[in-house]
Design a protein around this motif. Structure first.
Motif, PDB file in Angstrom:
ATOM      1  N   ARG A 239       0.826  -1.200   0.000  1.00 47.68           N
ATOM      2  CA  ARG A 239       0.000   0.000   0.000  1.00 47.68           C
ATOM      3  C   ARG A 239       0.863   1.255   0.000  1.00 47.68           C
ATOM      4  O   ARG A 239       1.927   1.284   0.621  1.00 47.68           O
ATOM      5  N   SER A 240       0.403   2.271  -0.699  1.00 48.97           N
ATOM      6  CA  SER A 240       1.132   3.540  -0.763  1.00 48.97           C
ATOM      7  C   SER A 240       1.277   4.123   0.633  1.00 48.97           C
ATOM      8  O   SER A 240       0.353   4.083   1.446  1.00 48.97           O
ATOM      9  N   THR A 241       2.455   4.687   0.903  1.00 44.78           N
ATOM     10  CA  THR A 241       2.722   5.272   2.223  1.00 44.78           C
ATOM     11  C   THR A 241       3.181   6.721   2.081  1.00 44.78           C
ATOM     12  O   THR A 241       4.153   7.127   2.707  1.00 44.78           O
ATOM     13  N   SER A 242       2.488   7.470   1.240  1.00 45.61           N
ATOM     14  CA  SER A 242       2.834   8.878   1.056  1.00 45.61           C
ATOM     15  C   SER A 242       2.706   9.627   2.380  1.00 45.61           C
ATOM     16  O   SER A 242       1.609   9.743   2.936  1.00 45.61           O
ATOM     17  N   CYS A 243       3.811  10.119   2.898  1.00 42.81           N
ATOM     18  CA  CYS A 243       3.801  10.799   4.200  1.00 42.81           C
ATOM     19  C   CYS A 243       2.956  12.071   4.147  1.00 42.81           C
ATOM     20  O   CYS A 243       2.191  12.362   5.074  1.00 42.81           O
ATOM     21  N   ARG A 244       3.090  12.831   3.075  1.00 38.89           N
ATOM     22  CA  ARG A 244       2.351  14.090   2.963  1.00 38.89           C
ATOM     23  C   ARG A 244       0.853  13.831   2.918  1.00 38.89           C
ATOM     24  O   ARG A 244       0.075  14.483   3.614  1.00 38.89           O
ATOM     25  N   SER A 245       0.427  12.852   2.082  1.00 38.30           N
ATOM     26  CA  SER A 245      -0.995  12.553   1.966  1.00 38.30           C
ATOM     27  C   SER A 245      -1.543  11.983   3.266  1.00 38.30           C
ATOM     28  O   SER A 245      -2.643  12.325   3.699  1.00 38.30           O
ATOM     29  N   ALA A 246      -0.773  11.106   3.914  1.00 38.33           N
ATOM     30  CA  ALA A 246      -1.220  10.525   5.177  1.00 38.33           C
ATOM     31  C   ALA A 246      -1.357  11.596   6.247  1.00 38.33           C
ATOM     32  O   ALA A 246      -2.304  11.580   7.046  1.00 38.33           O
ATOM     33  N   ALA A 247      -0.425  12.548   6.267  1.00 37.42           N
ATOM     34  CA  ALA A 247      -0.495  13.629   7.247  1.00 37.42           C
ATOM     35  C   ALA A 247      -1.720  14.500   7.013  1.00 37.42           C
ATOM     36  O   ALA A 247      -2.398  14.917   7.965  1.00 37.42           O
ATOM     37  N   ARG A 248      -2.021  14.753   5.754  1.00 38.94           N
ATOM     38  CA  ARG A 248      -3.211  15.554   5.450  1.00 38.94           C
ATOM     39  C   ARG A 248      -4.476  14.820   5.878  1.00 38.94           C
ATOM     40  O   ARG A 248      -5.387  15.414   6.472  1.00 38.94           O
ATOM     41  N   ALA A 249      -4.523  13.516   5.591  1.00 43.20           N
ATOM     42  CA  ALA A 249      -5.692  12.731   5.982  1.00 43.20           C
ATOM     43  C   ALA A 249      -5.829  12.678   7.500  1.00 43.20           C
ATOM     44  O   ALA A 249      -6.936  12.649   8.039  1.00 43.20           O
ATOM     45  N   GLY A 250      -4.718  12.682   8.189  1.00 43.85           N
ATOM     46  CA  GLY A 250      -4.745  12.609   9.645  1.00 43.85           C
ATOM     47  C   GLY A 250      -5.352  13.827  10.298  1.00 43.85           C
ATOM     48  O   GLY A 250      -5.747  13.777  11.473  1.00 43.85           O
ATOM     49  N   ARG A 251      -5.453  14.937   9.579  1.00 41.77           N
ATOM     50  CA  ARG A 251      -6.027  16.156  10.139  1.00 41.77           C
ATOM     51  C   ARG A 251      -7.556  16.161  10.085  1.00 41.77           C
ATOM     52  O   ARG A 251      -8.203  17.001  10.706  1.00 41.77           O
ATOM     53  N   PHE A 252      -8.140  15.216   9.311  1.00 42.31           N
ATOM     54  CA  PHE A 252      -9.595  15.182   9.209  1.00 42.31           C
ATOM     55  C   PHE A 252     -10.204  14.737  10.538  1.00 42.31           C
ATOM     56  O   PHE A 252      -9.810  13.718  11.106  1.00 42.31           O
ATOM     57  N   GLN A 253     -11.165  15.492  11.033  1.00 43.09           N
ATOM     58  CA  GLN A 253     -11.858  15.126  12.266  1.00 43.09           C
ATOM     59  C   GLN A 253     -12.987  14.136  11.998  1.00 43.09           C
ATOM     60  O   GLN A 253     -13.369  13.374  12.885  1.00 43.09           O
ATOM     61  N   GLU A 254     -13.529  14.167  10.811  1.00 43.54           N
ATOM     62  CA  GLU A 254     -14.581  13.235  10.433  1.00 43.54           C
ATOM     63  C   GLU A 254     -14.492  12.955   8.946  1.00 43.54           C
ATOM     64  O   GLU A 254     -13.818  13.682   8.199  1.00 43.54           O
ATOM     65  N   MET A 255     -15.163  11.902   8.497  1.00 48.61           N
ATOM     66  CA  MET A 255     -15.088  11.511   7.090  1.00 48.61           C
ATOM     67  C   MET A 255     -15.657  12.603   6.199  1.00 48.61           C
ATOM     68  O   MET A 255     -16.761  13.095   6.447  1.00 48.61           O
ATOM     69  N   PRO A 256     -14.918  13.010   5.141  1.00 46.58           N
ATOM     70  CA  PRO A 256     -15.424  14.033   4.213  1.00 46.58           C
ATOM     71  C   PRO A 256     -16.701  13.563   3.531  1.00 46.58           C
ATOM     72  O   PRO A 256     -16.917  12.364   3.321  1.00 46.58           O
ATOM     73  N   THR A 257     -17.552  14.513   3.200  1.00 45.04           N
ATOM     74  CA  THR A 257     -18.783  14.170   2.486  1.00 45.04           C
ATOM     75  C   THR A 257     -18.469  13.868   1.025  1.00 45.04           C
ATOM     76  O   THR A 257     -17.433  14.263   0.499  1.00 45.04           O
ATOM     77  N   GLY A 258     -19.379  13.190   0.368  1.00 48.96           N
ATOM     78  CA  GLY A 258     -19.196  12.872  -1.044  1.00 48.96           C
ATOM     79  C   GLY A 258     -18.381  11.607  -1.242  1.00 48.96           C
ATOM     80  O   GLY A 258     -17.900  10.975  -0.300  1.00 48.96           O
ATOM     81  N   GLU A 259     -18.202  11.256  -2.508  1.00 49.22           N
ATOM     82  CA  GLU A 259     -17.483  10.048  -2.880  1.00 49.22           C
ATOM     83  C   GLU A 259     -15.999  10.345  -3.119  1.00 49.22           C
ATOM     84  O   GLU A 259     -15.621  11.475  -3.437  1.00 49.22           O
ATOM     85  N   PRO A 260     -15.138   9.329  -2.971  1.00 53.53           N
ATOM     86  CA  PRO A 260     -13.717   9.533  -3.265  1.00 53.53           C
ATOM     87  C   PRO A 260     -13.479   9.737  -4.761  1.00 53.53           C
ATOM     88  O   PRO A 260     -14.222   9.202  -5.593  1.00 53.53           O
ATOM     89  N   TRP A 261     -12.447  10.525  -5.075  1.00 55.34           N
ATOM     90  CA  TRP A 261     -11.978  10.555  -6.459  1.00 55.34           C
ATOM     91  C   TRP A 261     -11.797   9.119  -6.941  1.00 55.34           C
ATOM     92  O   TRP A 261     -11.326   8.244  -6.200  1.00 55.34           O
ATOM     93  N   GLN A 262     -12.130   8.883  -8.205  1.00 55.85           N
ATOM     94  CA  GLN A 262     -11.881   7.586  -8.816  1.00 55.85           C
ATOM     95  C   GLN A 262     -10.455   7.553  -9.367  1.00 55.85           C
ATOM     96  O   GLN A 262      -9.972   8.531  -9.930  1.00 55.85           O
ATOM     97  N   THR A 263      -9.789   6.432  -9.203  1.00 54.08           N
ATOM     98  CA  THR A 263      -8.391   6.309  -9.594  1.00 54.08           C
ATOM     99  C   THR A 263      -8.245   5.471 -10.859  1.00 54.08           C
ATOM    100  O   THR A 263      -9.197   4.843 -11.340  1.00 54.08           O
ATOM    101  N   VAL A 264      -7.015   5.448 -11.368  1.00 61.31           N
ATOM    102  CA  VAL A 264      -6.721   4.597 -12.521  1.00 61.31           C
ATOM    103  C   VAL A 264      -7.016   3.146 -12.181  1.00 61.31           C
ATOM    104  O   VAL A 264      -7.602   2.404 -12.974  1.00 61.31           O
ATOM    105  N   ARG A 265      -6.630   2.736 -10.962  1.00 57.86           N
ATOM    106  CA  ARG A 265      -6.887   1.351 -10.555  1.00 57.86           C
ATOM    107  C   ARG A 265      -8.397   1.062 -10.554  1.00 57.86           C
ATOM    108  O   ARG A 265      -8.843   0.007 -10.993  1.00 57.86           O
ATOM    109  N   ASP A 266      -9.193   2.014 -10.032  1.00 58.45           N
ATOM    110  CA  ASP A 266     -10.645   1.839 -10.044  1.00 58.45           C
ATOM    111  C   ASP A 266     -11.164   1.618 -11.462  1.00 58.45           C
ATOM    112  O   ASP A 266     -12.096   0.841 -11.684  1.00 58.45           O
TER     113      ASP A 266
END
Length: 387
Positions: A239-266
């Motif tokens: 699994r990807s371990t992007s430190c910057r992205s993980a740190a940004r996600a860690g600041r969320f107090q609750e799950m964001p509304t809406g659906e996740p961006w769709q990825t190439v893998r999706d």
């Protein structure tokens, strides 16, 4: 509801408009390869375009007066070379600029609404005066340029008329916005400027559709609850371990509304890799390896677990080296035509006429069907409410 689709290309916007519930009474493009693609899919019975009344020819020669009955919507993407970041930026000096024909269609058809789109480059500061010129012509389509009148003089007349506050004749309320396709469920970061107008007598109050997907929701799915990786059965060590992205996600107090961006893998995970499994991949139409991909500084391909970078028209993309998948191990290969169609949200049953290079040109110039549908659905809803 009746629509007219101009500069249709491979049909991305047109398919989205048809999916929104409009029935085209004219579909026009001059490009032989794109028209062959449409004809081939009509023959195959592709639902979105099987009844399209296609005309192959120059829009400037098309007789709009020959169409019967009122038109609810005119749509199209006037050729964008004058404004593309990869072009020469000649704008109004470029004979390939087809916006005058888009404006003519509005003047002659008097549709209840229109949707025109173009590359984000049209919004560059260098083109700001010309973009305002386009907007004012679409707002007041009856105010045509006089013979030999310079465009800046015509712009000044339009500005005078606009600020006068009393408008006679054909009048449209026009709004513009740059939309990122990824925010509407398209597995690609692709920004296009949309120009939408409603005839003033319709009384429509309209705004662009709200985003349905977000990067924040994808970050949460990856780095907070892990659902993204679990869904794709990715081992923890892979699994990807992007430190910057993980740190940004860690600041969320609750799950964001809406659906996740769709990825190439999706988008492509169920397709066999045409390089690693060419035999199985050959069972899928338009899904074979195009050799020659290489990575270099600034052109490293699209990561598997992010929305794809913008697909470009041409062999290598503009300015080069894109239209590639970058695997988790850093290796790269070109996207197949089928994969590229997935990234543009074209129907799986659609085929593309011509070589890989020609098909990629058609795909690289297209509007994602899903993005076109999102805008057209909201336009149709407002037209119905104000019928």
């Amino acid at each position: 509801m009746k629509s007219v689709e101009l500069f249709v290309g491979a049909g991305g916007l047109g398919i989205g408009v048809s999916q929104a519930g409009f029935n085209p009474i004219a579909v026009v493009d001059w490009d032989r390869w794109a028209c062959d693609t449409i004809r081939q899919n009509k023959d195959r019975g592709l639902a979105a375009m099987k009844d399209w009344p296609l005309t192959e020819g120059d829009v400037s020669l098309f007789d709009f007066k020959g169409l019967s009955g009122p038109v609810d919507l005119v749509t199209g993407g006037p050729p964008c070379q004058p404004f593309s970041l990869g072009g020469q930026h000649q704008a109004f000096l470029d004979k390939r600029d087809m916006f005058p024909q888009a404006i003519r269609s509005v003047r002659e058809l008097k549709p209840r609404s229109f949707i025109f789109e173009n590359v984000k480059g049209l919004t560059r500061s260098a083109f700001s005066n010309y973009l305002e010129y386009i907007r004012l012509q679409l707002r007041h389509p009856d105010m045509v340029a006089r013979k030999e009148e310079p465009w800046l003089d015509h712009l000044a007349r339009l500005e005078d008329y606009e600020t006068k506050g009393r408008h006679d004749g054909l009048l449209y309320n026009v709004v513009m916005r740059v939309l990122n396709a990824a925010n509407y469920g398209v597995p690609q970061k692709r920004e296009r400027v949309f120009i939408v107008g409603f005839r003033a007598d319709t009384g429509v109050e309209w705004h662009f559709p709200a985003a349905t997907h977000s990067q924040d929701a994808l970050l949460w799915s990856k780095y907070r609850d892990g659902f993204y990786w679990d869904k794709h059965r990715i081992a923890k060590k892979d699994r990807s371990t992007s430190c910057r992205s993980a740190a940004r996600a860690g600041r969320f107090q609750e799950m964001p509304t809406g659906e996740p961006w769709q990825t190439v893998r999706d988008a492509i995970t169920d397709l066999p890799d045409p390089e690693l499994c060419p035999g199985v991949a050959s069972r899928y139409h338009d899904h074979k390896l195009q050799p020659g991909a290489r990575s270099y500084q600034g052109h490293t391909g699209s990561p598997l677990d992010e929305p794809a970078k913008t697909l470009k028209a041409g062999v290598h993309g503009v300015p080069g080296g894109e239209n590639m998948l970058r695997r988790a191990d850093g290796s790269v290969r070109y996207f197949s035509v089928r994969e590229s169609a997935r990234l543009q949200t074209f129907p799986d049953k659609m085929v593309f006429h011509g070589s890989w290079t020609e098909a990629m040109r058609q795909l690289g110039n297209a509007v994602p069907c899903q993005l076109g549908a999102a805008v057209a659905i909201q336009v149709r809803s407002c037209l119905i409410q104000n019928a």
